[in-house]
Design an enzyme around this catalytic site. Structure first.
Site, mmCIF file in Angstrom:
data_model
loop_
_atom_site.group_PDB
_atom_site.id
_atom_site.type_symbol
_atom_site.label_atom_id
_atom_site.label_comp_id
_atom_site.label_asym_id
_atom_site.label_seq_id
_atom_site.Cartn_x
_atom_site.Cartn_y
_atom_site.Cartn_z
ATOM 1 N N ASP A 83 -8.729 -6.453 -4.898
ATOM 2 C CA ASP A 83 -8.495 -5.092 -4.267
ATOM 3 C C ASP A 83 -8.965 -3.935 -4.668
ATOM 4 O O ASP A 83 -8.631 -3.666 -6.123
ATOM 5 C CB ASP A 83 -7.014 -5.051 -3.735
ATOM 6 C CG ASP A 83 -6.809 -4.073 -3.386
ATOM 7 O OD1 ASP A 83 -7.467 -2.767 -3.338
ATOM 8 O OD2 ASP A 83 -4.826 -3.362 -3.406
ATOM 9 N N HIS B 284 -8.072 -4.749 -0.580
ATOM 10 C CA HIS B 284 -6.729 -4.308 -0.181
ATOM 11 C C HIS B 284 -6.151 -4.881 1.075
ATOM 12 O O HIS B 284 -4.833 -4.735 1.090
ATOM 13 C CB HIS B 284 -7.069 -2.721 0.372
ATOM 14 C CG HIS B 284 -6.199 -2.444 0.292
ATOM 15 N ND1 HIS B 284 -4.946 -1.982 -1.189
ATOM 16 C CD2 HIS B 284 -4.876 -1.297 1.155
ATOM 17 C CE1 HIS B 284 -3.833 -1.020 -0.808
ATOM 18 N NE2 HIS B 284 -3.625 -0.778 0.695
ATOM 19 N N SER C 4 0.830 -1.283 -0.223
ATOM 20 C CA SER C 4 -0.044 -0.009 -0.129
ATOM 21 C C SER C 4 0.635 1.299 -0.110
ATOM 22 O O SER C 4 1.656 1.165 -0.923
ATOM 23 C CB SER C 4 -0.645 -0.365 1.264
ATOM 24 O OG SER C 4 -1.764 0.755 0.627
#
Length: 381
Positions: A321, A354, A151
């Site tokens: 995601d 995610h 991320s």
């Protein structure tokens, strides 16, 4: 596999001023760091793990005074784990602006003797990388075997390969993006608005008032948490199940109290987050996310932005995601291939959205393990 066991952070102090991308300058500042494993004599087996929004330097292990304080990537980092600390020396750094010990809004501003609060300068991903480079210098590490993150941590890993191409052998970028979409910036803006409109925010100087904008932080976390989960994952975990203290499963309360299990979960996550996170830090980190766009200086051409990179890359994404969808990772892959860079890409079918980058998925971990086996052979780890 065994845990890395009890660990302890340490604080590194830096006297050399750090000029930020905004033009502001931080004089004396500190960064909190944790390390795992042993640095070899050649200093060639070091791996930097970069953290995401609400994480910190505490990547793995537990603290002696709190056996529940497991590091945020403990399933990934440790003896015999995909990033094996029997072979690699792993560094976790708490970024500037955070609320876990590194210099940030909660720190005392030497000019005033009071917390920086809203006066703390806006920081960027690039600023973090430059600060991390000074940590590497302090350890005598000229080149990382790998810089890794998921991320926002993946953005830092990518930025390392751009800003310090000679100092990164491998860039491992997971569930990330080369820039935020308008939708992602919008999510961040709604979350920030919840904090800024909280009466307890006091323009960012709530420390002096002895309060905390908990309501705003709760809502910000609830918004963010929705984007970290996939629709299928939420359906499986909660569906439309009701939460009733009297055990009734099919009756509505006909009010605005918590009715559904998913509401209870989001409120729990929001309350927990508000207990430990700082609102000014949330504003800073989400703005750093918004600003990250290495192609901006190249008229939006990511291939041109990556032209001078020298690292080898592992890029991984997760099919469910939707915050940083696989298409965003493929943009990075295409730009690297345009420059004939060595890049491995995996699109993993994991149901968790995610947040899958934080979880113990066998296919995902086997991929990372295999890649580190390759790195270990290169550096003799």
């Amino acid at each position: 596999m065994e845990s890395i066991g009890v660990v302890a952070p340490h604080t590194m102090h830096f006297a050399e001023p750090l000029r930020l991308q905004s033009g502001s300058v931080l004089g004396n500042y500190q960064l909190v760091v944790e390390t795992y494993g042993e640095l070899n004599a050649a200093r060639s087996n070091a791996v930097l793990v970069c953290h995401a929004l609400n994480a910190s330097h505490h990547v793995a292990g537990v603290y002696a005074d709190d056996p529940r304080s497991t590091g945020w990537w403990d399933n990934m980092v440790g003896p015999g784990k995909p990033l094996d600390t029997n072979r690699f020396f792993v560094i976790g750094v708490n970024n500037l602006g955070s609320c876990f010990g590194s210099t940030g809004p909660m720190s005392i501003d030497p000019a005033t003797g009071t917390p920086y609060g809203a006066r703390f300068p806006v920081v960027t991903v690039e600023d973090w990388v430059h600060a991390q480079a000074r940590v590497a210098d302090a350890f005598g590490i000229e080149r990382f075997a790998a810089v890794m993150g998921g991320s926002l941590g993946g953005m830092q890993a990518l930025a390392w390969s751009l800003l310090y191409p000679e100092r990164v052998a491998h860039c491992i970028d997971i569930a990330s993006t080369p820039k935020l979409s308008a939708q992602n910036i919008a999510f961040n803006e709604v979350a920030r608005s919840a904090i800024l409109s909280d009466p307890d925010f006091h323009g960012g100087d709530y420390y002096a008032h002895g309060v905390k904008p908990r309501r705003g932080l709760r809502v910000a976390r609830m918004i963010g948490h929705i984007t970290y989960l996939s629709d299928d994952d939420m359906a499986e975990k909660f569906g439309r199940a009701l939460r009733r203290a009297d055990g009734a499963l099919d009756a509505y309360n006909f009010n605005f109290d918590v009715e559904f299990e998913v509401e209870s979960y989001l409120r729990y996550q929001g309350d927990k987050f508000a207990d430990y996170f700082d609102a000014n830090t949330y504003l800073l980190i989400t703005r750093a996310l918004d600003y990250f766009d290495p192609a901006k200086a190249f008229n939006g051409d990511l291939s041109a932005a990556l032209a001078h990179t020298k690292a080898k890359y592992l890029i991984a994404s997760f099919m469910t995601d939707w915050r940083f969808a696989p298409a965003r990772s493929r943009e990075i892959v295409k730009a690297l291939l345009d420059n004939r860079r060595s890049v491995s890409y995996a699109e993993i079918d994991a149901p968790h959205g995610h947040d899958a980058f934080l979880l113990d998925d066998a296919r995902y971990h086997n991929l990372v393990r295999a890649y580190y086996e390759r790195i270990a052979e290169e550096v003799g780890a």
